[in-house]
Design an enzyme around this catalytic site. Structure first.
Site, PDB file in Angstrom:
ATOM      1  CG  HIS A 253      16.022 -12.227  -3.096  1.00  9.52           C
ATOM      2  ND1 HIS A 253      15.450 -13.201  -3.880  1.00  9.52           N
ATOM      3  CD2 HIS A 253      15.025 -11.384  -2.774  1.00  9.52           C
ATOM      4  CE1 HIS A 253      14.154 -12.953  -4.013  1.00  9.52           C
ATOM      5  NE2 HIS A 253      13.881 -11.850  -3.360  1.00  9.52           N
TER       6      HIS A 253
ATOM      7  CE1 TYR B  64      18.407 -19.824  -8.765  1.00  9.23           C
ATOM      8  CE2 TYR B  64      18.453 -20.774 -10.959  1.00  9.23           C
ATOM      9  CZ  TYR B  64      18.588 -19.683 -10.134  1.00  9.23           C
ATOM     10  OH  TYR B  64      18.893 -18.454 -10.663  1.00  9.23           O
TER      11      TYR B  64
ATOM     12  CE  LYS C  88      26.751 -14.606 -12.813  1.00 10.81           C
ATOM     13  NZ  LYS C  88      25.899 -13.877 -11.900  1.00 10.81           N
TER      14      LYS C  88
ATOM     15  N   PRO D 189      19.887 -19.065 -19.267  1.00 10.97           N
ATOM     16  CG  PRO D 189      17.555 -18.972 -19.360  1.00 10.97           C
ATOM     17  CD  PRO D 189      18.747 -19.431 -20.122  1.00 10.97           C
TER      18      PRO D 189
ATOM     19  CE1 TYR E 252      21.756 -17.484  -9.373  1.00 10.13           C
ATOM     20  CE2 TYR E 252      21.481 -15.629  -7.875  1.00 10.13           C
ATOM     21  CZ  TYR E 252      20.960 -16.531  -8.789  1.00 10.13           C
ATOM     22  OH  TYR E 252      19.623 -16.452  -9.123  1.00 10.13           O
TER      23      TYR E 252
END
Ligand code: RFL
Ligand code: PHB
Length: 396
Positions: free
Chosen positions: A76, A204, A300, A296, A388
């Site tokens: 991704h 998200y 990580k 979560p 990220y």
């Protein structure tokens, strides 16, 4: 019959941390025995994390674990942020030239178990009564029972890779540990469903009703989460309620559609931030969830476990090659520097995206201002992308 074994490193726990440590030590010619209280089937089915940082993928590739990951992992280049009936894509590749890979943690575990067993590793599943001894001497030991027999492993070091509820961290005298902790007033209800994920990248979603996350495991398997009460009874969430909450929180801004499908797994996770300092006591080294937990939202947890054991395996290599202890002495500080960066990022993502106090309109407006800034400023978006996709490993 009591039995005694000898190895250089006794590893408690066959999660990603324990298994990868055993693999890395093997590549460096260092022996280990791994103890796991669950069965092999159980750890290979346990659905958990799904996002691998680019460094983690590179490490797995470089150490011979990339074959199925390369075939089945989903590369991704960005994620979507969905709020206020608008959707924004953050393109990590464009922002910083990096990416992530979606590949279930249990798939990583399967690959690790297969590689270790093929190399003749000693992994003991279904052990009980694990206890660690004499870690403040240079002859520590681990005792356990297996099939009704008692066993002792005499070793040079013990790696406590036994997760948040394990026995290693509580074996350290409590006055030597500093605990830093935050508990959040919500949890995640997660499902695995046989349906096409709404998008081919993660979404998200920050909604007035609460957070939702749309992830996946394959083209026809969706991994979906909705914010719920921390002590929620899953019986309060029949399928219809889950799909309705997911649909409302996804909204219509992205033109996505959420198709219902059979739910093949479901569970509720409480959200917590936790760090135990230091991550070492004598010859006991903690790694992964045994030492720290993140909520979560930043994806990580597993990645941190991998970074810890990379640092630990290097330190043990140096010690066994030359007797030089300086890397072992630095282990805790080196890990914790990175752990605190991940703590900050995970706390920030969690704070920005979840519903907190129902009546705090000021707090909600701040969240939306933060999201607006993030999706309109390249500098802010880069900061998210950098964290990220993963801060560099300090292998030192
Ligand atoms: P684990 O995986 O908990 O493994 C510890 C192992 O130790 C065993 N054990 C014992 N064995 C012998 N004797 C004893 N006394 C023992 N006590 C315990 C346990 O049975 C277990 O097999 O810890 P490890 O290796 O440190 O790995 C950490 C990760 O599992 C964890 O951080 C992640 O799953 C967190 N996480 C995520 N991390 C990511 O990097 N990316 C993600 O996208 C992500 N998403 C998530 C997550 C965790 C979640 N849940 C369920 C908490 C999503 C969710 C919903
Ligand atoms: C997952 O796919 O399970 C997942 C993805 C991203 C997260 C957490 C979990 O932040």
């Amino acid at each position: 019959m009591p039995q005694t074994h000898r190895t250089q490193v006794a590893i408690v726990g066959a999660g990603p941390a324990g298994l990868l440590l055993s693999h890395l030590l093997h590549l460096a010619g260092i022996s280990s025995i791994v103890l796991e209280r669950q069965t092999r089937e159980y750890i290979e089915q346990r659905i958990r994390a799904g996002v691998l940082e680019q460094h983690v993928v590179e490490l797995l590739n470089d150490t011979g674990l990339g074959e199925r990951l390369g075939r089945e992992g989903l590369l991704h280049h960005g994620i979507h942020l969905n709020f206020n009936d608008t959707v924004h894509r953050l393109d990590f590749n464009q922002l910083i030239g990096r990416s992530i890979t979606v590949y279930g943690q249990h798939e990583v575990v399967k690959d690790l178990v297969a590689a270790r067993l093929e190399a003749g590793a000693d992994i003991r599943f279904s052990v009980a009564d694990t206890a660690i001894h004499q870690v403040d001497t240079d002859q520590p030991a681990v005792s356990f029972t297996h099939d009704g027999d008692s066993h002792t492993i005499e070793c040079g070091f013990i790696a406590g890779c036994d997760g948040f509820h394990g026995i290693c961290r509580p074996s350290i005298p409590q006055d030597l540990l500093r605990i830093h902790e935050r508990i959040y007033p919500f949890g995640w209800l997660g499902i695995l469903a046989e349906t096409t994920p709404p998008s081919d990248e993660l979404i998200y979603s920050s909604h007035d009703d609460g957070f939702a996350l749309y992830s996946m495991r394959a083209a026809d398997v969706a991994r979906l989460y909705v914010q719920c009460a921390p002590d929620e009874d899953i019986a309060n969430w029949p399928d219809d309620r889950i799909w309705q909450a997911l649909g409302e929180r996804l909204g219509s801004a992205g033109g996505w559609s959420l198709n219902k499908g059979p739910i093949i797994e479901r569970g509720i996770t409480a959200m917590r931030s936790f760090v135990a300092e230091p991550m070492q006591h004598g010859r006991l080294f903690l790694a992964g969830d045994a030492a720290h937990i993140v909520p979560p939202t930043g994806a990580k947890g597993m990645n941190l476990a991998v970074a810890d054991v990379r640092i630990l395996s290097r330190a043990l290599e140096t010690f066994f090659a030359s007797g030089d202890e300086h890397r072992l002495k630095d282990y805790s500080a080196r890990c914790l520097a990175r752990v605190w960066q991940a703590q900050r990022f995970s706390w920030w993502m969690t704070s920005m995206l979840h519903r907190f106090d129902d009546n705090d309109s000021y707090g909600r407006r701040l969240q939306l201002a933060e999201l607006e800034y993030l999706t309109s400023s390249k500098a802010a978006a880069r900061s998210l992308a950098e964290n990220y996709t993963g801060l560099p490993f300090d292998e030192g």
